[in-house]
Design a protein around this motif. Structure first.
Motif, PDB file in Angstrom:
ATOM      1  N   ILE A 131       0.848  -1.187   0.000  1.00  0.00           N
ATOM      2  CA  ILE A 131       0.000   0.000   0.000  1.00  0.00           C
ATOM      3  C   ILE A 131       0.886   1.241   0.000  1.00  0.00           C
ATOM      4  O   ILE A 131       1.862   1.319   0.747  1.00  0.00           O
ATOM      5  CB  ILE A 131      -0.917   0.026   1.239  1.00  0.00           C
ATOM      6  CG1 ILE A 131      -1.788  -1.240   1.294  1.00  0.00           C
ATOM      7  CG2 ILE A 131      -1.789   1.281   1.237  1.00  0.00           C
ATOM      8  CD1 ILE A 131      -2.808  -1.331   0.197  1.00  0.00           C
ATOM      9  N   VAL A 132       0.562   2.212  -0.858  1.00  0.00           N
ATOM     10  CA  VAL A 132       1.296   3.473  -0.892  1.00  0.00           C
ATOM     11  C   VAL A 132       0.326   4.632  -0.656  1.00  0.00           C
ATOM     12  O   VAL A 132      -0.872   4.525  -0.928  1.00  0.00           O
ATOM     13  CB  VAL A 132       2.037   3.667  -2.230  1.00  0.00           C
ATOM     14  CG1 VAL A 132       3.175   2.671  -2.357  1.00  0.00           C
ATOM     15  CG2 VAL A 132       1.094   3.547  -3.418  1.00  0.00           C
ATOM     16  N   THR A 133       0.847   5.708  -0.132  1.00  0.00           N
ATOM     17  CA  THR A 133       0.061   6.924   0.093  1.00  0.00           C
ATOM     18  C   THR A 133       0.358   7.902  -1.031  1.00  0.00           C
ATOM     19  O   THR A 133       1.505   8.307  -1.214  1.00  0.00           O
ATOM     20  CB  THR A 133       0.404   7.558   1.448  1.00  0.00           C
ATOM     21  OG1 THR A 133       0.126   6.627   2.502  1.00  0.00           O
ATOM     22  CG2 THR A 133      -0.413   8.825   1.673  1.00  0.00           C
ATOM     23  N   ILE A 134      -0.669   8.252  -1.798  1.00  0.00           N
ATOM     24  CA  ILE A 134      -0.511   9.172  -2.924  1.00  0.00           C
ATOM     25  C   ILE A 134      -0.920  10.574  -2.474  1.00  0.00           C
ATOM     26  O   ILE A 134      -2.041  10.785  -1.992  1.00  0.00           O
ATOM     27  CB  ILE A 134      -1.348   8.728  -4.135  1.00  0.00           C
ATOM     28  CG1 ILE A 134      -0.978   7.291  -4.530  1.00  0.00           C
ATOM     29  CG2 ILE A 134      -1.145   9.683  -5.302  1.00  0.00           C
ATOM     30  CD1 ILE A 134       0.474   7.107  -4.930  1.00  0.00           C
ATOM     31  N   LEU A 135      -0.016  11.526  -2.638  1.00  0.00           N
ATOM     32  CA  LEU A 135      -0.242  12.903  -2.217  1.00  0.00           C
ATOM     33  C   LEU A 135      -0.589  13.778  -3.414  1.00  0.00           C
ATOM     34  O   LEU A 135      -0.101  13.549  -4.528  1.00  0.00           O
ATOM     35  CB  LEU A 135       1.014  13.448  -1.539  1.00  0.00           C
ATOM     36  CG  LEU A 135       1.574  12.610  -0.377  1.00  0.00           C
ATOM     37  CD1 LEU A 135       2.910  13.191   0.086  1.00  0.00           C
ATOM     38  CD2 LEU A 135       0.587  12.547   0.775  1.00  0.00           C
ATOM     39  N   PRO A 136      -1.416  14.815  -3.223  1.00  0.00           N
ATOM     40  CA  PRO A 136      -1.720  15.738  -4.331  1.00  0.00           C
ATOM     41  C   PRO A 136      -0.481  16.545  -4.690  1.00  0.00           C
ATOM     42  O   PRO A 136       0.375  16.801  -3.835  1.00  0.00           O
ATOM     43  CB  PRO A 136      -2.825  16.626  -3.752  1.00  0.00           C
ATOM     44  CG  PRO A 136      -2.623  16.573  -2.269  1.00  0.00           C
ATOM     45  CD  PRO A 136      -2.102  15.192  -1.976  1.00  0.00           C
ATOM     46  N   ASN A 137      -0.392  16.970  -5.942  1.00  0.00           N
ATOM     47  CA  ASN A 137       0.731  17.824  -6.308  1.00  0.00           C
ATOM     48  C   ASN A 137       0.422  19.266  -5.882  1.00  0.00           C
ATOM     49  O   ASN A 137      -0.656  19.560  -5.340  1.00  0.00           O
ATOM     50  CB  ASN A 137       1.058  17.708  -7.797  1.00  0.00           C
ATOM     51  CG  ASN A 137       0.097  18.463  -8.676  1.00  0.00           C
ATOM     52  OD1 ASN A 137      -0.988  18.867  -8.263  1.00  0.00           O
ATOM     53  ND2 ASN A 137       0.481  18.672  -9.919  1.00  0.00           N
ATOM     54  N   ASN A 138       1.340  20.172  -6.134  1.00  0.00           N
ATOM     55  CA  ASN A 138       1.223  21.548  -5.640  1.00  0.00           C
ATOM     56  C   ASN A 138      -0.029  22.244  -6.161  1.00  0.00           C
ATOM     57  O   ASN A 138      -0.727  22.944  -5.415  1.00  0.00           O
ATOM     58  CB  ASN A 138       2.468  22.347  -6.040  1.00  0.00           C
ATOM     59  CG  ASN A 138       2.375  23.801  -5.614  1.00  0.00           C
ATOM     60  OD1 ASN A 138       2.233  24.101  -4.434  1.00  0.00           O
ATOM     61  ND2 ASN A 138       2.454  24.713  -6.575  1.00  0.00           N
ATOM     62  N   MET A 139      -0.365  22.060  -7.440  1.00  0.00           N
ATOM     63  CA  MET A 139      -1.529  22.736  -8.011  1.00  0.00           C
ATOM     64  C   MET A 139      -2.816  22.256  -7.354  1.00  0.00           C
ATOM     65  O   MET A 139      -3.680  23.057  -6.977  1.00  0.00           O
ATOM     66  CB  MET A 139      -1.578  22.505  -9.525  1.00  0.00           C
ATOM     67  CG  MET A 139      -0.501  23.249 -10.290  1.00  0.00           C
ATOM     68  SD  MET A 139      -0.644  23.067 -12.097  1.00  0.00           S
ATOM     69  CE  MET A 139      -0.156  21.357 -12.294  1.00  0.00           C
ATOM     70  N   MET A 140      -2.969  20.942  -7.190  1.00  0.00           N
ATOM     71  CA  MET A 140      -4.159  20.398  -6.544  1.00  0.00           C
ATOM     72  C   MET A 140      -4.261  20.887  -5.104  1.00  0.00           C
ATOM     73  O   MET A 140      -5.338  21.264  -4.625  1.00  0.00           O
ATOM     74  CB  MET A 140      -4.108  18.867  -6.581  1.00  0.00           C
ATOM     75  CG  MET A 140      -4.164  18.284  -7.971  1.00  0.00           C
ATOM     76  SD  MET A 140      -3.834  16.495  -7.986  1.00  0.00           S
ATOM     77  CE  MET A 140      -5.220  15.874  -7.063  1.00  0.00           C
ATOM     78  N   ASP A 141      -3.126  20.899  -4.411  1.00  0.00           N
ATOM     79  CA  ASP A 141      -3.108  21.296  -3.009  1.00  0.00           C
ATOM     80  C   ASP A 141      -3.554  22.743  -2.843  1.00  0.00           C
ATOM     81  O   ASP A 141      -4.342  23.070  -1.942  1.00  0.00           O
ATOM     82  CB  ASP A 141      -1.697  21.108  -2.452  1.00  0.00           C
ATOM     83  CG  ASP A 141      -1.677  21.014  -0.940  1.00  0.00           C
ATOM     84  OD1 ASP A 141      -2.591  20.392  -0.379  1.00  0.00           O
ATOM     85  OD2 ASP A 141      -0.755  21.570  -0.324  1.00  0.00           O
ATOM     86  N   GLN A 142      -3.090  23.617  -3.718  1.00  0.00           N
ATOM     87  CA  GLN A 142      -3.475  25.026  -3.619  1.00  0.00           C
ATOM     88  C   GLN A 142      -4.960  25.235  -3.903  1.00  0.00           C
ATOM     89  O   GLN A 142      -5.620  26.058  -3.269  1.00  0.00           O
ATOM     90  CB  GLN A 142      -2.626  25.864  -4.570  1.00  0.00           C
ATOM     91  CG  GLN A 142      -1.178  26.010  -4.123  1.00  0.00           C
ATOM     92  CD  GLN A 142      -0.458  27.124  -4.851  1.00  0.00           C
ATOM     93  OE1 GLN A 142      -0.993  28.228  -5.000  1.00  0.00           O
ATOM     94  NE2 GLN A 142       0.754  26.850  -5.318  1.00  0.00           N
TER      95      GLN A 142
END
Length: 256
Positions: A131-142
């Motif tokens: 299992i891996v944790t996928i993080l949003p990139n900078n654009m999605m996060d903003q």
């Protein structure tokens, strides 16, 4: 004994084992991650056709008035030429994998995992799941932060089957469902759904689905017919992210 061991290996007993080790378990969309795969020989010599990695996730589909969970492979990578693994031997294979831009973020019911498999003729193929944790990139996060600044709270995130008109390569879209909990939009919307489609690491398409709150008899009639929903699409580049808040304000004002 050797013949007996071969029979056991053919059904997975005493066969080779595989173990994938990633350099990290939290990975940003579009990011490359390195790792190694250890193949450990079993009780008999075995011929390995290939080692492969798949990136996988789950999504929901409505079928016969019920929701069922489906599985989809996002990406597949083959690593090596055929080789032979001897009893008790360990072979290590380095790899690098890039998380596709349409990998869903690990939040809500969404789960992403890397499946490692070894293809062995005449035997049960050993597998490993991480299992891996996928993080949003900078654009999605903003963009997600903008929704918070506008008084919306994230209520639910899910991967849901979508039509060809809305989805891209994969059979689903990831929906971020917000509800207004404070500010000037409180009480004006039932929910606002946001979907992201990364074009590259500098550009993103955003789809916003606005669900207005019913007001009076006419509003209830519109809601019953799903006439209260509007879908808006826009594309923005990373150097234009300072405009996102005003874009969302205009969308919400036009549909409140």
């Amino acid at each position: 004994m050797s013949f007996f061991n071969k029979i056991l290996a053919s059904v997975g007993v005493g066969s080779a084992k595989v173990d994938a080790k990633l350099s990290k378990s939290s990975i940003m969309i579009g990011e490359k991650v390195e790792g190694v795969i250890d193949v450990q020989g079993g009780n008999v010599e075995q011929a390995v056709d290939e080692i492969y990695l798949t990136v996988n996730t789950n999504y929901e589909k409505e079928q016969d008035d019920r929701v069922i969970n489906k599985h989809v492979v996002i990406a597949t990578i083959k690593l090596n030429e055929p080789f032979v693994i001897m009893p008790g031997e360990t072979k290590t294979f380095p790899f690098q994998i890039e998380m596709p831009l349409d990998t869903p973020v690990s939040v809500g019911s969404s789960q992403v995992w890397i499946q490692t498999g070894v293809d062995i003729k005449g035997a049960v193929d050993p597998q490993d799941r991480d299992i891996v944790t996928i993080l949003p990139n900078n654009m999605m996060d903003q963009i997600l932060n903008v929704m918070k600044e506008l008084g919306f709270s994230l209520r639910k995130v899910k991967n849901e089957e979508a039509s060809f008109k809305l989805r891209k390569r994969l059979p689903f879209v990831q929906e971020f469902e917000f509800i207004p909990t404070s500010g000037s939009y409180y009480g004006k919307f039932d929910e606002v759904e946001v979907m992201f489609f990364l074009i590259d690491d500098q550009k993103i398409e955003v789809v916003v689905e606005v669900d207005r709150r019913a007001r009076g008899l006419a509003g209830l009639f519109s809601e019953a017919l799903d006439l209260d929903e509007s879908i808006i699409k826009f594309t923005i580049e990373e150097n234009e992210l300072h405009q996102v808040k005003n874009i969302f304000k205009e969308i919400l004002e036009n549909h409140s």
